[in-house]
Design a protein around this motif. Structure first.
Motif, PDB file in Angstrom:
ATOM      1  N   THR A   1       0.831  -1.205   0.000  1.00 16.88           N
ATOM      2  CA  THR A   1       0.000   0.000   0.000  1.00 16.88           C
ATOM      3  C   THR A   1       0.864   1.252   0.000  1.00 16.88           C
ATOM      4  O   THR A   1       0.611   2.209  -0.747  1.00 16.88           O
ATOM      5  CB  THR A   1      -0.929   0.025   1.227  1.00 16.88           C
ATOM      6  OG1 THR A   1      -1.752  -1.141   1.212  1.00 16.88           O
ATOM      7  CG2 THR A   1      -1.824   1.255   1.219  1.00 16.88           C
TER       8      THR A   1
ATOM      9  N   ARG B   1       2.683   1.568  -3.391  1.00 20.12           N
ATOM     10  CA  ARG B   1       1.753   1.931  -4.462  1.00 20.12           C
ATOM     11  C   ARG B   1       1.586   3.432  -4.573  1.00 20.12           C
ATOM     12  O   ARG B   1       1.446   3.976  -5.666  1.00 20.12           O
ATOM     13  CB  ARG B   1       0.390   1.288  -4.193  1.00 20.12           C
ATOM     14  CG  ARG B   1      -0.450   1.079  -5.412  1.00 20.12           C
ATOM     15  CD  ARG B   1      -1.933   1.075  -5.086  1.00 20.12           C
ATOM     16  NE  ARG B   1      -2.479   2.424  -5.127  1.00 20.12           N
ATOM     17  CZ  ARG B   1      -3.741   2.725  -4.905  1.00 20.12           C
ATOM     18  NH1 ARG B   1      -4.590   1.777  -4.574  1.00 20.12           N
ATOM     19  NH2 ARG B   1      -4.167   3.967  -4.970  1.00 20.12           N
ATOM     20  N   THR B   2       1.594   4.115  -3.449  1.00 21.27           N
ATOM     21  CA  THR B   2       1.416   5.561  -3.466  1.00 21.27           C
ATOM     22  C   THR B   2       2.744   6.310  -3.596  1.00 21.27           C
ATOM     23  O   THR B   2       2.810   7.349  -4.253  1.00 21.27           O
ATOM     24  CB  THR B   2       0.709   6.028  -2.183  1.00 21.27           C
ATOM     25  OG1 THR B   2       1.448   5.579  -1.042  1.00 21.27           O
ATOM     26  CG2 THR B   2      -0.694   5.451  -2.113  1.00 21.27           C
TER      27      THR B   2
ATOM     28  N   MET C   1       5.258   6.490  -7.320  1.00 20.77           N
ATOM     29  CA  MET C   1       4.895   7.302  -8.473  1.00 20.77           C
ATOM     30  C   MET C   1       5.034   8.806  -8.233  1.00 20.77           C
ATOM     31  O   MET C   1       4.835   9.598  -9.156  1.00 20.77           O
ATOM     32  CB  MET C   1       3.459   6.993  -8.901  1.00 20.77           C
ATOM     33  CG  MET C   1       3.282   5.678  -9.631  1.00 20.77           C
ATOM     34  SD  MET C   1       4.207   5.595 -11.199  1.00 20.77           S
ATOM     35  CE  MET C   1       5.588   4.537 -10.717  1.00 20.77           C
TER      36      MET C   1
ATOM     37  N   MET D   1      -1.481  11.148  -3.334  1.00 23.74           N
ATOM     38  CA  MET D   1      -0.438  10.151  -3.134  1.00 23.74           C
ATOM     39  C   MET D   1       0.509  10.549  -2.010  1.00 23.74           C
ATOM     40  O   MET D   1       0.986   9.704  -1.246  1.00 23.74           O
ATOM     41  CB  MET D   1       0.354   9.932  -4.428  1.00 23.74           C
ATOM     42  CG  MET D   1      -0.425   9.305  -5.583  1.00 23.74           C
ATOM     43  SD  MET D   1      -1.130   7.669  -5.253  1.00 23.74           S
ATOM     44  CE  MET D   1      -2.865   8.094  -5.015  1.00 23.74           C
TER      45      MET D   1
ATOM     46  N   SER E   1       0.686   8.186   1.175  1.00 23.72           N
ATOM     47  CA  SER E   1       1.958   7.522   1.460  1.00 23.72           C
ATOM     48  C   SER E   1       2.443   7.858   2.864  1.00 23.72           C
ATOM     49  O   SER E   1       2.956   6.988   3.577  1.00 23.72           O
ATOM     50  CB  SER E   1       3.018   7.909   0.417  1.00 23.72           C
ATOM     51  OG  SER E   1       3.262   9.300   0.426  1.00 23.72           O
TER      52      SER E   1
ATOM     53  N   SER F   1       5.466  -4.299  -7.375  1.00 29.16           N
ATOM     54  CA  SER F   1       5.050  -3.087  -6.668  1.00 29.16           C
ATOM     55  C   SER F   1       5.068  -1.883  -7.595  1.00 29.16           C
ATOM     56  O   SER F   1       4.144  -1.055  -7.583  1.00 29.16           O
ATOM     57  CB  SER F   1       5.963  -2.833  -5.463  1.00 29.16           C
ATOM     58  OG  SER F   1       5.880  -3.877  -4.526  1.00 29.16           O
TER      59      SER F   1
ATOM     60  N   SER G   1       1.763   0.228  -8.799  1.00 31.00           N
ATOM     61  CA  SER G   1       1.750   1.672  -8.614  1.00 31.00           C
ATOM     62  C   SER G   1       1.513   2.399  -9.933  1.00 31.00           C
ATOM     63  O   SER G   1       0.732   3.356 -10.005  1.00 31.00           O
ATOM     64  CB  SER G   1       3.087   2.125  -8.003  1.00 31.00           C
ATOM     65  OG  SER G   1       3.102   3.521  -7.818  1.00 31.00           O
TER      66      SER G   1
ATOM     67  N   THR H   1      -1.935   4.468 -10.424  1.00 29.06           N
ATOM     68  CA  THR H   1      -1.733   5.914 -10.324  1.00 29.06           C
ATOM     69  C   THR H   1      -1.998   6.632 -11.635  1.00 29.06           C
ATOM     70  O   THR H   1      -2.624   7.694 -11.655  1.00 29.06           O
ATOM     71  CB  THR H   1      -0.301   6.223  -9.846  1.00 29.06           C
ATOM     72  OG1 THR H   1      -0.074   5.562  -8.602  1.00 29.06           O
ATOM     73  CG2 THR H   1      -0.107   7.722  -9.664  1.00 29.06           C
TER      74      THR H   1
END
Length: 285
Positions: free
Chosen positions: A36, A39-40, A43, A183, A187, A213, A217, A221
């Motif tokens: 998680t 993912r944020t 990017m 994001m 994050s 991962s 992302s 995103t």
């Protein structure tokens, strides 16, 4: 079919595909909280340079900042943490199905809190979608109770995300700018949660987990998030919630193909009800 509804369906497909990649990442050392966060976080540099290239202003008003923080923490971080943590306990199909209690919550919230007039056909559509979702649930045989609770909580938090984005008018902001700031907030929130719960496992991840991962992302995103924002802006919160019910169908079908997760007759009927509900919302809602 309108372009905005196509955007919602494409967004749902991408969101439905992500849990499959997540399961493979878990096998390579990742877990829900770490994924998680990544993912944020991963990017952010790309989004930053896209904003510079497109000459998008980084400025936010005080109201926009407060709205983004609230949306990112409650609707974003809490929802993602709950859902990705649920994948550690139950199947991707079941977790995604329970997560999709949110269309019902959105319609109820829109009608009760915001006094939105809901067409009978839209109400029928969301009832069909909800019934279809719960036909996938077998609590006696397949579900860990913790996973079930986490998945339902993720749906509750995500309903806040959809409704608040629409009502706060954040969906009218440049989609890259909104995604960039969301994001950042998400994050930070996820990283703090990971530190306090000692659930960040960067050292245990092999190269496959890192590649997956990055892939998750990237597709969410730059694909799922902006497509969903367009859909919410054009169709409204309640319709967006119903149409995006294609997500669990995608997750379940791909889970059967790539992970060997099985479906019975009742689940096929449930899938049919979901599709019927989405079609009704698209045609008459």
């Amino acid at each position: 079919m309108s372009k905005s509804k196509v955007c919602l369906i494409l967004s749902a497909f991408i969101y439905g595909f992500a849990p499959i990649l997540a399961k493979f990442a878990y096998k390579s050392g990742a877990n829900g909280i770490t994924l998680t966060f990544l993912r944020t976080f991963l990017m952010l540099p790309l989004l930053f340079f896209i904003m510079i290239f497109r000459k998008v202003s980084f400025k936010l008003t005080k109201k926009e900042l407060i709205d983004i923080i609230l949306l990112g923490v409650v609707g974003g971080s809490f929802s993602m943490i709950s859902l990705y943590a649920a994948y550690d306990y139950i199947s991707t199909g079941l977790a995604t199905t329970l997560h999709f209690i949110y269309p019902l919550i959105i319609v109820i919230t829109s009608a009760v809190v915001y006094k939105e007039k809901i067409k009978k056909i839209k109400l029928l559509a969301v009832m069909l979608v909800t019934l279809g979702m719960f036909m996938f649930v077998d609590l006696n045989n397949t579900a860990d109770k913790i996973g079930v609770i986490l998945a339902i909580l993720s749906g509750i938090f995500y309903s806040f995300y959809v409704v608040y984005m629409y009502r706060s008018k954040l969906d009218e902001m440049d989609y890259i700018k909104l995604t960039f700031y969301l994001m950042i907030i998400m994050s930070i929130g996820t990283y703090i949660f990971g530190l306090t719960t000692d659930s960040l496992v960067f050292a245990e991840m092999d190269y496959k987990a890192w590649i997956l991962s990055v892939a998750i992302s990237l597709i969410i995103t730059l694909g799922a998030v902006p497509l969903f924002q367009v859909g919410v802006r054009c169709e409204g919160a309640s319709t967006a919630g119903i149409v995006s019910a294609f997500e669990p169908i995608t997750s379940i079908i791909l889970g059967a193909i790539f992970l060997g997760e099985t479906m019975g007759l009742v689940q096929y009927i449930g899938g049919g009800l979901i599709i019927l509900g989405v079609v009704l919302a698209e045609k008459y809602g």
